[in-house]
Design a protein around this motif. Structure first.
Motif, PDB file in Angstrom:
ATOM      1  N   UNK A 243       0.856  -1.197   0.000  1.00  0.00           N
ATOM      2  CA  UNK A 243       0.000   0.000   0.000  1.00  0.00           C
ATOM      3  C   UNK A 243       0.888   1.241   0.000  1.00  0.00           C
ATOM      4  N   UNK A 244       0.443   2.273  -0.685  1.00  0.00           N
ATOM      5  CA  UNK A 244       1.112   3.576  -0.609  1.00  0.00           C
ATOM      6  C   UNK A 244       0.086   4.622  -0.182  1.00  0.00           C
ATOM      7  N   UNK A 245       0.567   5.811   0.111  1.00  0.00           N
ATOM      8  CA  UNK A 245      -0.335   6.879   0.549  1.00  0.00           C
ATOM      9  C   UNK A 245      -1.353   7.252  -0.521  1.00  0.00           C
ATOM     10  N   UNK A 246      -1.030   6.993  -1.788  1.00  0.00           N
ATOM     11  CA  UNK A 246      -1.916   7.401  -2.879  1.00  0.00           C
ATOM     12  C   UNK A 246      -2.963   6.356  -3.250  1.00  0.00           C
ATOM     13  N   UNK A 247      -2.922   5.170  -2.639  1.00  0.00           N
ATOM     14  CA  UNK A 247      -3.777   4.074  -3.089  1.00  0.00           C
ATOM     15  C   UNK A 247      -5.257   4.400  -2.993  1.00  0.00           C
TER      16      UNK A 247
END
Length: 299
Positions: A243-247
């Motif tokens: 997961x990334x902050x932009x997901x």
């Protein structure tokens, strides 16, 4: 009545007929070569381009499409931030302005468009068979990116990964390569070039799209299905999708852009917003993402 033609008149008649035939051949060749040249310019940024529509009255490019009929660029709705920028469009238009006045369009394969005159559809020549292209999408609030992967046959293997400014993305290149190999896939033979086009910040959220575009160019993924899917996730060296902050914001933005399938890390899927009439699929690793892309869009 018998016509008497002297030797000189007969010779001039035959010479004129021969010149007319040569002129027809030259005109068709000129138009064909112009299309091949324009195709080269267009495919520098739109490698999957297969056909164009030309406004023969204004003598300018109207639309660019891929082999599936999907619009890649359209005048005037494709804005200044489009990868097929005004400078490149002007170059193609200059070629068209030189060629169209010579006429003979039908003989060179320019067919009347469904829109009617003055629009004509032109099939672009097939790209060299050694080149295989694939495209994947990253969509989130900070970036709208198209990932283009091109695999060319060569005696030696190489891998170039560049951001939208043409700068080398070394860390992402190492992550993606390791993820593909550790996911159980052979690294494709030949010269592999991956370029990111579009707008916004490039981040690790593009890793999954980059890897899937590479595997599509290598023949492991259906390219049409890939183009209809947004992929969001960082890749670990072991192939796991993170997961990334932009997901989560990316899923909302993909929905606004009209996409009906988004693939994300499994740990994010349950907390991501729903897509009406579509799906948000969570995957553990790259191999699961490839398996998901093998299913019909409605599944």
């Amino acid at each position: 009545m018998t016509l008497h033609t002297d030797i000189v008149t007969g010779a001039l008649s035959r010479a004129t007929a021969g010149s007319a035939r040569a002129a027809e051949v030259a005109r068709t060749t000129f138009l064909t070569d112009t299309v091949a040249y324009a195709a080269r310019l267009i495919r520098e940024v739109l490698p999957t381009a297969a056909a164009v529509t030309v406004d023969t009255e204004e003598r300018e490019l109207h639309e660019v499409r891929d082999a599936d009929g999907e619009t890649l660029w359209h005048a005037p709705t494709s804005g200044p931030g489009h990868m097929f920028n005004d400078s490149l469009v002007d170059d193609v238009d200059d070629l068209l302005r030189q060629a169209i006045p010579f006429g003979g369009l039908a003989a060179a394969g320019w067919k009347t468009s469904e829109q009617g005159f003055p629009y004509r559809n032109v099939q672009l020549p097939e790209p060299p068979p050694a080149d295989r292209h694939a495209r994947a999408y990253v969509r989130h609030e900070d970036a709208v990116l198209d990932v283009h992967a091109t695999l060319t046959e060569a005696d030696s293997s190489s891998f170039t990964l560049r951001d939208r400014f043409g700068k080398d993305m070394r860390e992402a290149r190492d992550r993606v390569r390791a993820a593909i190999l550790n996911g159980g896939y052979d690294w494709p033979d030949g010269e592999l070039t991956v370029d990111l086009h579009g707008a916004g910040d490039v981040s690790s959220v593009a890793d999954l799209a980059i890897a899937c575009a590479i595997l599509a160019a290598a023949g492991h993924v259906d390219r049409v299905t890939l183009k209809r899917t947004v992929l969001l996730g960082e890749l670990g060296l072991d192939g796991r999708v993170r997961v990334t902050d932009q997901t989560r914001a990316g899923v909302r933005f993909a929905d606004l852009c009209g996409y009906k399938r988004v693939i994300v890390a499994s740990t994010a899927a349950t907390t991501c917003p729903l897509i009406p009439g579509g799906h948000v699929h969570g995957v553990l690793d790259l191999r699961q993402a490839i398996d998901r892309l093998a299913l019909p869009l409605g599944d």
